[in-house]
Each structure stands twice: as C-alpha cells, then as structure tokens.
Design an enzyme around this catalytic site. Structure first.
Site, PDB file in Angstrom:
ATOM      1  N   TRP A 106     -64.288  21.079 -19.048  1.00 36.73           N
ATOM      2  CA  TRP A 106     -63.539  21.364 -17.874  1.00 36.73           C
ATOM      3  C   TRP A 106     -63.208  23.046 -17.755  1.00 36.73           C
ATOM      4  CZ3 TRP A 106     -63.904  17.725 -15.133  1.00 36.73           C
ATOM      5  CH2 TRP A 106     -64.035  16.621 -15.516  1.00 36.73           C
ATOM      6  N   ASP A 175     -54.939  25.540 -17.364  1.00 27.23           N
ATOM      7  CA  ASP A 175     -55.170  24.381 -16.776  1.00 27.23           C
ATOM      8  C   ASP A 175     -54.687  23.308 -17.899  1.00 27.23           C
ATOM      9  OD1 ASP A 175     -55.906  21.732 -16.115  1.00 27.23           O
ATOM     10  OD2 ASP A 175     -58.047  22.188 -16.397  1.00 27.23           O
ATOM     11  N   LYS A 199     -52.112  12.293 -15.078  1.00 29.99           N
ATOM     12  CA  LYS A 199     -52.310  12.019 -16.422  1.00 29.99           C
ATOM     13  C   LYS A 199     -50.817  11.685 -16.930  1.00 29.99           C
ATOM     14  CE  LYS A 199     -56.507  13.861 -16.885  1.00 29.99           C
ATOM     15  NZ  LYS A 199     -57.766  13.178 -17.148  1.00 29.99           N
TER      16      LYS A 199
END
Length: 363
Positions: A106, A175, A199
């Site tokens: 990511w 992030d 999440k």
C-alpha cells in the site's frame, strides 16, 4: 461455526468483522430509524435526524482520539486508495519533494500516485527484506524541507506495524486504514491521518480524514472541487451526498468502542487476542513460521506459513470446514493470515489458536 447465532469465525482482512451488537442495532433500526418511518438510508443528508448522527460520529471520534481543536475531521468516499492521489494533489508541488517510507504494497501504491504530481523520494524501504520489518527510526533518511512524510502504520499483507512513530519536521501523513482506533496515539504527531472504514471503523464506503488546519492553508487550490480537502472541511463533509449508512454505522461502532472502555481497554484486548495466535506459532517448533520479525509484528494482521505447501493447503481447507473464514494470505504473497481487528472476539482468536495446536498434533 461460532456459537453466537452461528456466526463464522471471521478473520477477513477487509471488509472485516463488525461488532455483533452494532449489527443487531442496525437490524432493529433499519426500517424505522428514530421513529422517522424511514430507514437511515432513506433520510435526506440535510435532515436534522441525519445531521445529528453525522455530528455525533465526529464528536465521538474527536473524544476517543483526543483530537485537538486545530484539527478537522471529515468523511470522504473513494477509500484510502483515493487518498494516495488526493494527498500529493493537495500538498505536493511539481517542483516539490515528499518523503515516502516503504513498508509494503500500500505504501508502494501511494508512492506511485505521488509520482504523477511531484518528486516523491524513498526515505527508507524494507522491500529487500520482503517487508518483514519496519525500518528503525535511525534508518530514515528524511528531508526537513519535504512537503510531507508518508507512512503506512500497519501493513495488512505482510503483518507488520509501526510501534514508534518518527518525529518529523515536515508534516507526518499516515495511512491508518488497518489499525486506526486499535490503540491510543498522540494526534499531535501527525499532519494528516486517513483510514478506510472497513477494518476497524465500520463497513466499506467511508474514509475518515483527520487533518491539521494549517495544512489546509498551504493546499493547492487549482484542483477539482471534489478533490480539495477544503471542500469538505468548509461544508462539514456535506458538500454532496455522503455515504449516509456508512457514517451511521461508523457512529455505532464508536459507541461500541466507548462501551468497551475506550482505547486503552481496546489496546489491551487486541494484545491478548494476538498473543494467543502468536504463541501458537512460536511454540510450534517451526511447524508454523511467522512472516514478520517479532519486533515489528502487527496486532491486527498475523501472517504465517506452514513449512510444507501441501500441508498449508490442507490446513486452510480444514480450517474452512471448521468455520474459519478469511485465513488465506493476500493473493500477492499466499500463505495464511488472521486479521484480528477490534471487533474480532477473544473467543474467535482462542478457537483459531486451539485449532492450530490440534492441527499440528495431527500432522
């Protein structure tokens, strides 16, 4: 299957487990929210009923994280992946530099997007070590004049997590999609935090951004309206129709976090859950092999392999039969992964640890 209403042992990496009580509340209120005669999904986002839901979600997040007054909290769409481009679009000039610390896929994707707008520089990377650890603070080659420093706090694919955040001169942007609200943090260390909800915060569809107000004053204004942070900060995230159901669910999850005793209790619970599974790995005499180095292990995503590939396939097949869901590793790396986000119960993690011990005993 889990004994609670025959619910699965859910270790999905995202969308992932939600608290059962939150789902039951949503079920009760789905058709008639707050005696409006309408579902939350049918309410106007300009209505007083939704405005209350919206503002309470912001207030709860501000309280739980002790977000100072010089930060804005906004709800966006597009997931964390849109933030990969929105951040450099707002803050990285064509002749400017931003520092990116690579700890997994990511952060690589975030770096690739930044290259479209300016000059991102890799300030540290553990790619050569298969992303098994987080770089040490003294390994970071940071530029004080950078527009910002970007990190990914938890790496879902490789199962690593930052335990200490770097002190940076440039604004630190993080992030936090897969470990937001899993432990207390000092918001003041960051210029901007972003996280997809799917999440720890709720269902997919909402992205939370916490942004320091002084960054807004420096942002590029020659970009499309829907890609400016100021569009949303100036309109309380209501410039256009927001993901109303997702925001409602996020608010209910925040109520659940409060009911658990707040982030200190959540953090202790997460440590206890992860320890069950890591102990099964560490005490297996290398029958199970963890991917991440111990000092960098994630409390959210536990990644491991079995020494024999055929045995690994059998492990995953038998686990599926036993009611365990989502244990396959990411398609890019394979192996096994147990995602133990906030809403995954201790009993579910205990069941997996017991299954791992039993499977090893059989084989």
């Amino acid at each position: 299957m889990s004994s609670t209403n025959q619910r699965a042992f859910n270790f999905n990496a995202g969308p992932s487990a939600l608290p059962l009580g939150v789902l039951q509340t949503a079920q009760e209120q789905l058709v008639n929210f707050n005696n409006t005669g309408m579902s939350i999904m049918e309410l106007s986002h300009r209505s007083k009923d939704f405005e209350q839901v919206h503002n309470e979600a912001i207030a709860r997040l501000r309280t739980l994280y002790a977000v100072p007054d010089n930060y804005e909290i906004i709800f966006l769409q597009g997931g964390a992946s849109l933030q990969f481009s929105m951040i450099p679009m707002n803050f990285l000039q064509q002749d400017g530099q931003a520092d990116y610390i690579l700890t997994g896929v990511w952060s690589e994707k975030a770096l690739a997007e930044a290259k479209l707008f300016g000059t991102p520089v890799v300030a540290a990377s553990t790619k050569d070590h298969h992303y098994k650890h987080i770089p040490a603070i003294d390994e970071l080659n940071l530029n004080d004049a950078a527009a910002y420093v970007h990190i990914t706090t938890n790496n879902t694919i490789y199962g690593t997590q930052w335990k200490e955040f770097p002190a940076t001169t440039a604004p630190l942007i993080a992030d936090m999609s897969s470990d937001i609200l899993s432990t207390p943090i000092d918001i003041n260390k960051f210029g901007l935090i972003y996280a997809g909800a799917q999440k720890n915060l709720g269902p997919s569809g909402v992205t939370v951004v916490i942004i320091r107000k002084d960054l807004l004053d420096k942002a590029n204004t020659h970009i499309p309206t829907m890609l400016k942070y100021s569009t949303f900060t100036e309109n309380n995230s209501l410039y256009n129709t927001p993901p109303t159901f997702g925001i409602y669910m996020l608010g209910e999850v925040l109520k659940w976090v409060e009911a658990q005793g707040g982030l200190e209790k959540i953090a202790a619970h997460n440590e206890a859950k992860a320890k069950l599974i890591y102990d099964a790995i560490d005490e297996s005499n290398s029958f199970y092999v963890g991917h991440a180095d111990k000092e960098s292990r994630s409390l959210m995503n536990i990644t491991f392999r079995l020494a024999d590939e055929e045995l690994e396939k059998q492990f995953l097949a038998e686990a599926k039969e036993a009611g365990f869901v989502g244990l396959n590793g990411h398609r890019s790396v394979g192996g096994c992964r147990a995602s133990t986000y906030n809403a995954v119960p201790y009993a579910t993690c205990k069941a997996l640890a017991d299954f791992m011990v039993q499977f090893q005993a059989k084989h």
